[in-house]
Design an enzyme around this catalytic site. Structure first.
Site, mmCIF file in Angstrom:
data_model
loop_
_atom_site.group_PDB
_atom_site.id
_atom_site.type_symbol
_atom_site.label_atom_id
_atom_site.label_comp_id
_atom_site.label_asym_id
_atom_site.label_seq_id
_atom_site.Cartn_x
_atom_site.Cartn_y
_atom_site.Cartn_z
ATOM 1 N N SER A 268 39.344 41.936 53.587
ATOM 2 C CA SER A 268 40.449 42.727 53.035
ATOM 3 C C SER A 268 40.593 44.033 53.796
ATOM 4 O O SER A 268 39.663 44.840 53.853
ATOM 5 C CB SER A 268 40.201 43.004 51.553
ATOM 6 O OG SER A 268 41.149 43.953 51.116
ATOM 7 N N HIS A 291 42.778 39.491 55.019
ATOM 8 C CA HIS A 291 43.386 39.550 53.692
ATOM 9 C C HIS A 291 44.229 40.826 53.604
ATOM 10 O O HIS A 291 43.740 41.934 53.805
ATOM 11 C CB HIS A 291 42.268 39.568 52.649
ATOM 12 C CG HIS A 291 42.716 39.511 51.232
ATOM 13 N ND1 HIS A 291 42.960 38.324 50.572
ATOM 14 C CD2 HIS A 291 42.966 40.493 50.335
ATOM 15 C CE1 HIS A 291 43.320 38.580 49.328
ATOM 16 N NE2 HIS A 291 43.343 39.901 49.156
ATOM 17 N N ASP A 293 46.491 43.055 51.211
ATOM 18 C CA ASP A 293 46.871 43.328 49.823
ATOM 19 C C ASP A 293 48.197 44.075 49.795
ATOM 20 O O ASP A 293 48.284 45.200 50.265
ATOM 21 C CB ASP A 293 45.788 44.183 49.148
ATOM 22 C CG ASP A 293 44.543 43.379 48.844
ATOM 23 O OD1 ASP A 293 44.676 42.298 48.249
ATOM 24 O OD2 ASP A 293 43.444 43.819 49.223
ATOM 25 N N MET A 295 50.891 45.756 47.459
ATOM 26 C CA MET A 295 51.079 46.250 46.079
ATOM 27 C C MET A 295 52.387 47.036 46.005
ATOM 28 O O MET A 295 52.727 47.760 46.946
ATOM 29 C CB MET A 295 49.918 47.159 45.685
ATOM 30 C CG MET A 295 48.552 46.517 45.886
ATOM 31 S SD MET A 295 47.243 47.540 45.218
ATOM 32 C CE MET A 295 45.792 46.694 45.834
ATOM 33 N N HIS A 324 48.181 38.688 50.004
ATOM 34 C CA HIS A 324 48.016 38.681 48.546
ATOM 35 C C HIS A 324 49.115 39.576 47.964
ATOM 36 O O HIS A 324 49.030 40.797 48.059
ATOM 37 C CB HIS A 324 46.610 39.206 48.229
ATOM 38 C CG HIS A 324 46.286 39.300 46.777
ATOM 39 N ND1 HIS A 324 45.143 39.902 46.299
ATOM 40 C CD2 HIS A 324 46.949 38.859 45.671
ATOM 41 C CE1 HIS A 324 45.120 39.844 44.981
ATOM 42 N NE2 HIS A 324 46.214 39.216 44.580
ATOM 43 N N MET A 326 50.706 41.424 45.268
ATOM 44 C CA MET A 326 50.576 41.965 43.906
ATOM 45 C C MET A 326 51.867 42.710 43.622
ATOM 46 O O MET A 326 51.909 43.942 43.546
ATOM 47 C CB MET A 326 49.356 42.880 43.820
ATOM 48 C CG MET A 326 48.052 42.103 43.731
ATOM 49 S SD MET A 326 46.616 43.088 44.164
ATOM 50 C CE MET A 326 46.661 42.954 45.918
ATOM 51 N N ASP A 433 38.312 37.291 44.733
ATOM 52 C CA ASP A 433 38.745 38.555 45.324
ATOM 53 C C ASP A 433 38.328 39.736 44.457
ATOM 54 O O ASP A 433 38.775 39.870 43.324
ATOM 55 C CB ASP A 433 40.282 38.513 45.476
ATOM 56 C CG ASP A 433 40.843 39.763 46.150
ATOM 57 O OD1 ASP A 433 40.051 40.599 46.607
ATOM 58 O OD2 ASP A 433 42.077 39.880 46.221
HETATM 59 C C1 DX5 Z 1 42.188 44.442 44.718
HETATM 60 C C2 DX5 Z 1 42.426 43.660 45.986
HETATM 61 C C3 DX5 Z 1 41.216 43.216 46.726
HETATM 62 C C4 DX5 Z 1 40.351 44.309 47.290
HETATM 63 C C5 DX5 Z 1 38.971 43.766 47.422
HETATM 64 O O1 DX5 Z 1 43.385 44.560 44.019
HETATM 65 O O2 DX5 Z 1 43.152 42.494 45.690
HETATM 66 O O3 DX5 Z 1 41.568 42.364 47.787
HETATM 67 O O4 DX5 Z 1 40.763 44.782 48.530
HETATM 68 O O5 DX5 Z 1 38.224 44.770 47.905
HETATM 69 P P1 DX5 Z 1 36.692 45.021 47.554
HETATM 70 O O6 DX5 Z 1 35.941 44.034 48.384
HETATM 71 O O7 DX5 Z 1 36.533 46.427 47.977
HETATM 72 O O8 DX5 Z 1 36.500 44.823 46.094
HETATM 73 ZN ZN ZN Z 2 43.418 40.949 47.346
#
Ligand code: DX5
Ligand code: ZN
Length: 473
Positions: A268, A291, A293, A295, A324, A326, A433
């Site tokens: 990530s 990965h 993220d 948002m 991903h 969100m 995740d």
């Molecule tokens: C949280 C994200 C994760 C996050 C995981 O909303 O979806 O992908 O980056 O990171 P760590 O490994 O720091 O928990």
């Molecule tokens: Zn994620």
């Protein structure tokens, strides 16, 4: 400054249940705790009110041929300050083992300590230490590792490892509750090669890697939480392979415990240094996926990367992108992210859009479709779509931020999903995740996860690829 309620919350965060049987080994407590050790004991006693709280209360340093009278009421323990204070509490029962007694509180305490009533050698399987296995106890090591652990002494004894008990019996006297004395003969821990319990610490790495141990925090002390039954079974297996395992300090050979992990890592980028994106991305080139993220500040209370970043990452690495989303309206973003180079896209089941249509949209752009689930969403909701999915992303933290701790309960969903996929002979990745580290990856992988997202734990390393390699196994 931490108070009793903070400590109880930490116990809950370590996934303890109030009805658990817990064996607590503690060194000096770290951290600024209001009321110190007594508050820590209050927290433990109150939290495990419906369960059984057990402390070792050894006396092997003090009971010997010269001082042979063991009075459980009066004899202090050499197990440390916390057990010593615990012993003086109301409602605490102490067992009658002359050198390796335990003290217990809780509804079953009086019954539990009876197991030492006629125990002979230091830690027989039928004694209180042995009973931790049959009681499915969780062992909590606060601020100390396994070095010197009575439980591992016991495991060596149960495996009948030679040269672990004194050749002769030590005659002692035990003061019974009615004040009378009873003669007992016990063997002491002894080895011609020295104190083997100094070498028990070598078990920590293998136990963590197998998911039998995990890490936690109490006050500011680092803790190990270990499943007694699985620990005993695993250590017996190691001892079968090499009965002299603890006779030397060298590490446990990896071939004794390595698990063939088939886990893939999706790194990530959320926790990378975005100002040095290119270097950061190339430092994790051993990842199976990058990965990303995304948002929107609406579906989750945070804003992160958008399409230009995904497309930049795609240009600087060969590693496929795992996006991903969100966001509240993923239908708007599937096409642009597909065009930016996404190999796989996860959309959240919890959004107000038609899941089947979202999958169709992803298929139309030749993106591998995945559905993501927040911690509270049951896994069964994805069952109708499984045959069309490349992955199910199980959030193991609340979405929104990196650096949180893994919610272990979410792994139950991976176990259920694995069973369902087996039953229907489907090949779908189970992605987890949030909060995944090198210490819990064994647990994550053993619950059926095939693709682990790792952010913070990768980017805080110097040699990130080495960590990724280690986690992949
Ligand atoms: C949280 C994200 C994760 C996050 C995981 O909303 O979806 O992908 O980056 O990171 P760590 O490994 O720091 O928990
Ligand atoms: Zn994620």
């Amino acid at each position: 400054m931490l108070n009793k309620e903070d400590l109880k919350r930490q116990l809950a965060e370590m996934n303890f249940f109030p009805w658990d049987t817990v064996f607590v080994t503690a060194d000096t407590l770290k951290g600024d705790i209001e009321g110190g050790s007594e508050t820590a004991l209050d927290a433990l006693c109150e939290y495990f009110n419906d369960g059984l709280l057990v402390f070792p209360t050894h006396t092997w340093k003090t009971i010997n041929a010269d001082h042979y009278l063991y009075d459980p009421e009066k004899e202090d323990t050499c197990s440390g300050l916390l057990p010593s204070l615990f012993l003086r509490r109301e409602g605490v029962y102490r067992s009658l083992h002359p050198t390796y007694s335990v003290a217990a509180a809780g509804k079953k305490a009086a019954e539990f300590v009876k197991n030492d009533d006629d125990a002979q050698t230091p830690c027989p399987k039928t004694g209180c230490i042995g009973k931790l296995v049959t009681e499915h106890a969780k062992m909590l090591f606060i601020g100390c590792g396994l070095k010197g652990s009575a439980f591992i002494h016991g495991t060596e004894e149960w495996a009948e490892i030679p040269d672990r008990l004194s050749p002769d019996f030590l005659p002692v006297k035990v003061v019974l509750p009615d004040g009378t004395c009873e003669d007992r003969n016990i063997k002491r821990h002894y080895s011609s090669v020295g104190d083997v319990s100094e070498n028990y610490g070598k078990l920590e790495e293998p136990l963590l890697s197998k998911g039998i141990a995990r890490k936690g925090v109490f006050g500011e002390s680092e803790c190990l939480i270990i499943d007694a039954e699985r620990c005993a079974a695993f250590v017996s297996k190691l001892l079968q392979a090499d009965p002299s395992l603890f006779s030397s300090a060298g590490p446990v050979p990896e071939e004794y415990y390595s698990v063939k992990k088939t886990i893939k890592i999706s790194t990530s980028l959320l926790s990378c240094n975005a100002a040095r994106l290119e270097d950061e991305v190339s430092s994790v080139s051993h990842s199976d996926y990058m990965h990303i993220d995304v948002m929107d500040g609406h579906f989750v209370p945070n804003i992160t990367f958008g399409i230009p970043i995904a497309s930049a990452v795609h240009r600087i690495t060969e590693v496929p992108l795992d996006v991903h989303l969100m966001v509240s309206e993923p239908s708007k973003f599937i096409e642009p992210f597909a065009k930016a180079g996404a190999e796989m896209i996860s959309v959240h089941y919890e959004v107000d859009e038609d899941i089947s249509k979202l999958i169709t949209l992803m298929e139309s752009f030749h993106v591998r479709p995945a559905i993501a689930l927040k911690p509270k969403t049951p896994v069964e909701v994805v069952y109708p779509y499984l045959s069309r999915l490349a992955a199910v992303l199980i959030m193991t933290v609340e979405p929104g931020f990196g650096g949180q701790s893994l919610i272990e309960g979410c792994l139950e969903k991976a176990r259920k999903l694995r069973a369902e996929l087996r039953r229907r002979a489907l090949r779908v990745d189970i992605e987890a995740d949030g909060g995944i580290t090198a210490s819990n990856i064994g647990l994550v992988s053993s619950s059926g996860v095939t693709l682990a997202v790792m952010g913070t734990s990768v980017f805080r390393e110097k040699d990130r690829n080495a960590l990724i390699d280690r986690c992949k196994g």
